[in-house]
Design an enzyme around this catalytic site. Structure first.
Site, mmCIF file in Angstrom:
data_model
loop_
_atom_site.group_PDB
_atom_site.id
_atom_site.type_symbol
_atom_site.label_atom_id
_atom_site.label_comp_id
_atom_site.label_asym_id
_atom_site.label_seq_id
_atom_site.Cartn_x
_atom_site.Cartn_y
_atom_site.Cartn_z
ATOM 1 N N SER A 1 50.289 45.938 52.606
ATOM 2 C CA SER A 1 50.177 45.471 53.988
ATOM 3 C C SER A 1 49.428 46.424 54.900
ATOM 4 C CB SER A 1 51.551 45.119 54.569
ATOM 5 O OG SER A 1 52.400 46.203 54.492
ATOM 6 N N THR B 1 53.752 47.808 57.282
ATOM 7 C CA THR B 1 52.855 48.359 58.302
ATOM 8 C C THR B 1 53.368 49.713 58.752
ATOM 9 O OG1 THR B 1 52.259 46.221 59.092
ATOM 10 C CG2 THR B 1 52.123 47.991 60.694
ATOM 11 N N THR C 1 47.510 48.327 59.984
ATOM 12 C CA THR C 1 48.032 47.216 59.177
ATOM 13 C C THR C 1 46.918 46.292 58.701
ATOM 14 O OG1 THR C 1 49.709 45.458 59.169
ATOM 15 C CG2 THR C 1 48.312 45.580 61.106
ATOM 16 N N ARG D 1 43.482 35.708 62.910
ATOM 17 C CA ARG D 1 44.755 36.116 63.513
ATOM 18 C C ARG D 1 44.798 37.637 63.747
ATOM 19 N NH1 ARG D 1 49.258 39.753 62.275
ATOM 20 N NH2 ARG D 1 51.131 38.879 63.171
ATOM 21 N N VAL D 2 45.230 37.998 64.922
ATOM 22 C CA VAL D 2 45.435 39.406 65.253
ATOM 23 C C VAL D 2 46.883 39.552 65.697
ATOM 24 C CG1 VAL D 2 44.828 41.207 66.918
ATOM 25 C CG2 VAL D 2 43.026 39.822 65.883
ATOM 26 N N GLY D 3 47.542 40.557 65.186
ATOM 27 C CA GLY D 3 48.953 40.767 65.544
ATOM 28 C C GLY D 3 49.109 41.793 66.642
ATOM 29 N N ASP D 4 50.251 42.442 66.631
ATOM 30 C CA ASP D 4 50.548 43.441 67.658
ATOM 31 C C ASP D 4 49.887 44.791 67.380
ATOM 32 O OD1 ASP D 4 52.255 43.613 65.350
ATOM 33 O OD2 ASP D 4 53.416 45.136 66.415
ATOM 34 N N THR E 1 57.136 47.481 64.099
ATOM 35 C CA THR E 1 56.695 46.801 62.894
ATOM 36 C C THR E 1 57.418 45.455 62.835
ATOM 37 O OG1 THR E 1 56.492 46.951 60.486
ATOM 38 C CG2 THR E 1 58.479 47.876 61.443
ATOM 39 N N GLY E 2 56.899 44.564 62.000
ATOM 40 C CA GLY E 2 57.530 43.256 61.888
ATOM 41 C C GLY E 2 56.613 42.175 62.407
ATOM 42 N N GLY F 1 54.423 40.463 64.392
ATOM 43 C CA GLY F 1 53.725 40.937 65.574
ATOM 44 C C GLY F 1 53.729 39.980 66.748
HETATM 45 N N1 ASP Z 1 53.264 43.943 62.872
HETATM 46 C C1 ASP Z 1 52.325 43.561 61.846
HETATM 47 C C2 ASP Z 1 51.609 42.309 62.292
HETATM 48 O O1 ASP Z 1 52.221 41.432 62.850
HETATM 49 C C3 ASP Z 1 52.932 43.286 60.528
HETATM 50 C C4 ASP Z 1 53.922 44.265 59.992
HETATM 51 O O2 ASP Z 1 54.532 45.042 60.729
HETATM 52 O O3 ASP Z 1 54.099 44.251 58.777
HETATM 53 O O4 ASP Z 1 50.443 42.191 62.009
#
Ligand code: ASP
Length: 320
Positions: A80, A182, A200, A210-213, A233-234, A236
């Site tokens: 990841s 991540t 990440t 897609r873009v996360g946090d 993490t998690g 996003g």
């Molecule tokens: N926070 C990351 C995202 O949403 C993913 C992760 O923490 O594993 O892209």
């Protein structure tokens, strides 16, 4: 902690905090100051060791968080982050990263392909451009101009997993609670200054684009040298909707300990969203080197390095 107890405790604490609102200078000069220190999400011992080694060399938190983040980025077995990261649903490995220093400088890259160390590109954005965030093609062009190498980051293992996923998935991105590694990393340097980084490949088999946090300052990472730092993490999307790391730093500014601040930030998610199907984990550190962590679900852990000793700690969590 169940919600009722949490609210009871935090409101008692809020009252107290209002009475003792001037603790920052006192905290900074505390005789119990506890740094340098490195803390990172998940089981990332090698990353912390690299961060610690960097601290021995330069003493600077910013160098340490970058050095730490580079370890999983280059690890083909970490699915990841960076090289070896699982691709999006169209087979592209797209990377997000951000970094922030003690002076409030920040840099980030998002939707970046083909570059093994997005965290170092993010640092270059911070140090060598007037911008904070570069995205996609532009981020790649910038990286190449800075001398980063263009590489294929899709390993055979990741490709196989993607092809397997395609057979079953009906092309629908799916949230997987367990598969998050991540890295978010925070450090206090030898002068006690705070920096943070996050990198990440994002959610496996996400929609293309897609873009996360993780590249968003204030969501995945936030640092303020008067207060401390936080990272996430998690899933996003929910860190973004609640601007978790910024929130945690502001809560610490207002008197919460790192642990209380992480718990309250998780509660913001739990109160508003159907949290049972996803995981978020937060980490925070204050200027004394006190740290805290909290997650929605069981299974979040983090890695702490102090005085050269690295250990993995199980986080407390909401869904007991
Ligand atoms: N926070 C990351 C995202 O949403 C993913 C992760 O923490 O594993 O892209």
């Amino acid at each position: 902690m169940k919600r009722r107890n949490f609210i009871k405790q935090t409101s008692a604490f809020t009252g107290l905090a209002a009475l003792v609102q001037q603790p920052l200078l006192a905290q900074q000069s505390s005789p119990t100051a506890n740094f340098p220190v490195v803390i990172s999400t998940w089981k990332n011992e090698k990353a912390n060791e690299a961060a610690w080694a960097s601290l021995q060399k330069t003493g600077r938190a910013l160098d340490a968080v970058e050095a730490g983040a580079r370890v999983p980025e280059a690890d083909p077995n970490d699915t990841s982050v960076g090289y070896g990261g699982f691709p999006d649903r169209d087979g592209h490995v797209t990377l997000d990263a951000c970094i922030m220093d003690e002076k409030g400088n920040a840099g980030s890259v998002t939707f970046l392909e083909h570059i093994m160390h997005p965290i170092s590109v993010a640092r270059a954005v911070m140090e060598k451009t007037p911008h904070v965030m570069l995205s996609g093609e532009g981020a790649l062009e910038f990286a190449l101009a800075q001398g980063f190498k263009k590489e294929n980051l899709l390993t055979e293992t990741a490709k196989k997993a993607w092809l397997e996923w395609k057979k079953e998935s009906k092309y629908e991105p799916k949230i997987n609670i367990e598969r998050h590694d991540t890295i978010g990393v925070l450090a206090l340097g030898t002068k006690g200054e705070v920096s943070g980084a996050c990198t990440t490949s994002g959610l496996a088999f996400k929609m293309h684009g897609r873009v996360g946090d993780s590249p968003v300052i204030g969501a995945a990472v936030f640092c303020d040298d008067e207060v401390g730092g936080a990272c996430a993490t998690g899933l996003g999307e929910f860190v973004l909707k609640t601007l978790g790391s910024f929130l945690i730093v502001e809560l610490m500014r207002n008197g919460r300990t790192p642990q209380q601040a992480c718990e309250e930030a998780i509660m913001r998610i739990v109160k508003r969203y159907d949290y049972k199907t996803f995981q978020i984990g937060y980490l925070a550190i204050n200027k004394k080197g006190d740290h805290g962590a909290y997650a929605i679900q069981k299974g979040f852990n983090y890695t702490l390095t102090k005085e050269g000793v690295t250990k993995v700690i199980e986080s407390d969590y909401y869904m007991k």
